[in-house]
Design a protein around this motif. Sequence first.
Motif, PDB file in Angstrom:
ATOM      1  N   GLU A 119      -6.680   0.490  -6.215  1.00  0.00           N
ATOM      2  CA  GLU A 119      -5.531   0.508  -5.300  1.00  0.00           C
ATOM      3  C   GLU A 119      -5.139   1.953  -4.962  1.00  0.00           C
ATOM      4  O   GLU A 119      -4.821   2.271  -3.815  1.00  0.00           O
TER       5      GLU A 119
ATOM      6  N   HIS B 171       6.216   7.399   0.202  1.00  0.00           N
ATOM      7  CA  HIS B 171       5.172   7.696   1.177  1.00  0.00           C
ATOM      8  C   HIS B 171       5.733   7.713   2.592  1.00  0.00           C
ATOM      9  O   HIS B 171       5.399   8.583   3.395  1.00  0.00           O
TER      10      HIS B 171
ATOM     11  N   ARG C 121      -5.117   3.591  -1.302  1.00  0.00           N
ATOM     12  CA  ARG C 121      -3.881   4.198  -0.776  1.00  0.00           C
ATOM     13  C   ARG C 121      -4.154   5.635  -0.320  1.00  0.00           C
ATOM     14  O   ARG C 121      -3.693   6.056   0.755  1.00  0.00           O
TER      15      ARG C 121
ATOM     16  N   ILE D  14       0.820  -1.206   0.000  1.00  0.00           N
ATOM     17  CA  ILE D  14       0.000   0.000   0.000  1.00  0.00           C
ATOM     18  C   ILE D  14       0.854   1.257   0.000  1.00  0.00           C
ATOM     19  O   ILE D  14       0.452   2.295  -0.521  1.00  0.00           O
ATOM     20  N   PHE D  15       2.047   1.201   0.634  1.00  0.00           N
ATOM     21  CA  PHE D  15       2.953   2.355   0.654  1.00  0.00           C
ATOM     22  C   PHE D  15       4.281   1.981   0.011  1.00  0.00           C
ATOM     23  O   PHE D  15       4.725   0.826   0.096  1.00  0.00           O
TER      24      PHE D  15
ATOM     25  N   TYR E 246      -9.123   0.296   4.877  1.00  0.00           N
ATOM     26  CA  TYR E 246      -8.659  -0.650   3.842  1.00  0.00           C
ATOM     27  C   TYR E 246      -9.792  -1.595   3.447  1.00  0.00           C
ATOM     28  O   TYR E 246     -10.109  -1.766   2.258  1.00  0.00           O
TER      29      TYR E 246
END
Length: 835
Positions: free
Chosen positions: A733, A662, A737, A657-658, A723
């Motif tokens: 996605e 980020h 995010r 996700i990161f 999430y």
Amino acid sequence: MITDNQPEKLKGLSDEEVLTSRANFGKNSIIHEEKNVFLNSILEMVIEPMFLLLIAATTIYFITGDYGNGIFMMAAIVLISTISLYQESKSRSAIQALKKLSQPNSKVIRNGEIVEISSEEIVIGDLIQTEEGTFIPADGVIIQSNDFAVNESVLTGESMAVFKNESALTNTVFLGTIVSSGLAICKVTAIGNETQLGKIGRSIENIVVEKTPLQVQIGSFVKKMSIVGLVIFGFVWAINFYNSGVVLDSLLKALTLAMSIIPEEIPVAFTTFMALGSWRLMKMGIIVKQTKTVETLGSATVICTDKTGTITENKMSLAQGYLYADDSIITDFSSELSIELLTIAMWASEPIPFDPMEIALHEAYTKLDIVDERPNFSLVHEYPLDGKPPMMTHVFENKNGTKVIAAKGATEALMATSNLSEKEKEQILTAMKTMALEGYRVLGVGITNFQGNDYPQKQQDFKFDFKGLIAFYDPPKANIKATFETFYNAGIQIKIVTGDNAETTATIAKQVGFRNADKTLNGDELMAMDDATLKTRVMETAIFTRMFPEAKLKIIKALKDNNQIVAMTGDGVNDGPALKSAHIGIAMGKKGTEIAKQAANLILIDDDFSKMIDAIAMGRKIYSNLKKAIQYIISIHIPIILIVFIPLALGWIYPNIFSPVHVIFLEIIMGPTCSIIYENEPMERNLMKVKPRLFTTTFFKLNEITLSIIQGIVITLGLLFIYQYCVTINCSEKTTRTLIFLTLITANIFLTLTNRSFYYSIFTTLRYKNNLVLIIISATIAMTASLLFIPLLTTFFEFEKVSGVQLSLSIIVGFLSVIWIEIYKVYKRRKVPQA
């Protein structure tokens, strides 16, 4: 020999000669090998785990052709490095300023006058005046001296004092040696690196400064987290490689998690808090010689303070006299017997007085309607203050060979060296107690005859003719009562440790609201006690009288044995050992000897004891704010770690996700929050109304660290909720995010606000005066908004525009995942009401 008017005959250097000498020979400072501090800072920074991870991630981006992310990471590295170097520079500047202020001053004769200057400003040819309790600031030769002795152990290793005078054999003095007794005027012959100490002082460069327990704890914590990060890094790399088969891509994703685990903000926050805390204390008039002292200040449980100059003004005025010959207490010194008593007391003082009582005696003598004999006599022998209780004796002689041998000191000491019957002693003690009960400081006075120059080794070997008593009044300081009350409210015990008698001390103590003034113990009684008895008595006793160095040390040791954190004030030569032994040694900036200042951890520039309130409050505030900062770091790191790890480990639809960009963006936000916002937080209003914290080897209590972990887990649950919400409604996605990132930023903002206090509500802390909170939170919101509404940045960070409903949901979840702590605070306030 030096008399009271001889120094005025010595002109010393003129202003022009000083400038010429300095131009030719430089300043009086030992210059060590210059080190490139900036280069050292960079070298230390590049070996930090976080820096190495950033470099690795940047390199992978460039290797894989992702130049946009690579350039961003390079810019982030420059930004973070700049912030770190700036913070270190600010801390270093604060420490250098403290070092400069703690440098000793010296007395020199220039333009025919005695002036006090920084020892660094001394030049070759200067005439320096050194006296008991001072460090000799340069090499030189003695021009004039009185009973002058020097401890040269720093050069020779020999602890015994060496007597010196103008004779060719013993007329040299050296930088760094200590004046044990007497006074001398010396002409400077060498300064700085050209002194004996300067030539052998290079070894100082190799001394390694030991880390404090708190530094060790923090370093150990960061090291352990780095090891954990390394282990999980390998695990995540393996999972990603198994799933994708691409080495560099899986390595990059593993680096993301490793970067989220390492709490590199903690050591930066520690250094910043301690250095800037010391700098703030300096601005208040308190010099902290070592920043590690700040750690201890908030734990102080007992303050041992002197009476004279700390509780009182140290402005002595002659108040009364007692004439032994006719057993009478007087206030008028015009009769023959009273003039004799005052004259003998004056002869028992230094010819150049610097003690307030001796200054008062010289001033009173000057006002007598008699011929001033001082110019006709020279000091030929001197016995410095010693004995238990102490006394001092001076031997003066004129050109005709007429001698005056006069002594003054504790009443009991003078009585012990005089031929007095028990009845006569009772008579004198009754008079002394009468004067002492009025708060006067009382000294006995005596005189004797002695033929020849073969003086006894000890002054107590003379037999004195007891003449009477001299009483001085030293009024209490105006603010001392309020100062004591503040310490009592803060749960800190105060104990008076003085060389004065019990009656005088107790009277002054009662005048200023000192508690338990009737619980006293004298030095002889204390020394006769075994350790077990003293351990009990030292906690019960409030006033220790007729104290001497060995007794003071026993008090400090006994308090330590009771697990007390001891602060000790002092200003004299004899206070040095006790100041060194105490957890917090406190010297007076104006009247303190250089020995006391060197032994102490703190120096009160204006001799204002009430400044200790500021010092202890600052110590408590710094420690409290540092804990808040580290608790914040722990709480915010947990969700970053888990939101990166859980989807990957559990094989969720969006496992990564990161990315590093980020995480580095979050680091840019978190760094200033922990080390700037929390460092600048004001002291909580109940902090000086609670008991001192326990000085243990554990930084956090179990409930504190548990609370921070729970905060981090609840924020994680909020992120996981977002999430799963996104997955349920089939968000892309990028949308997932974006919403998780917004939730985390929201949680970070509210975590910053709620963690400003773990006792008072957010509505109370919002009124705290800290402009940096608004500035940094506004900057965070502006930066986050730019990621959402500037298309270039939105694309770069792989975000997506979201609806108002989705944006609101992220903010609400981020808010709720943090604000629950306010319920805990309500419970805590009810359970532990404000003191």
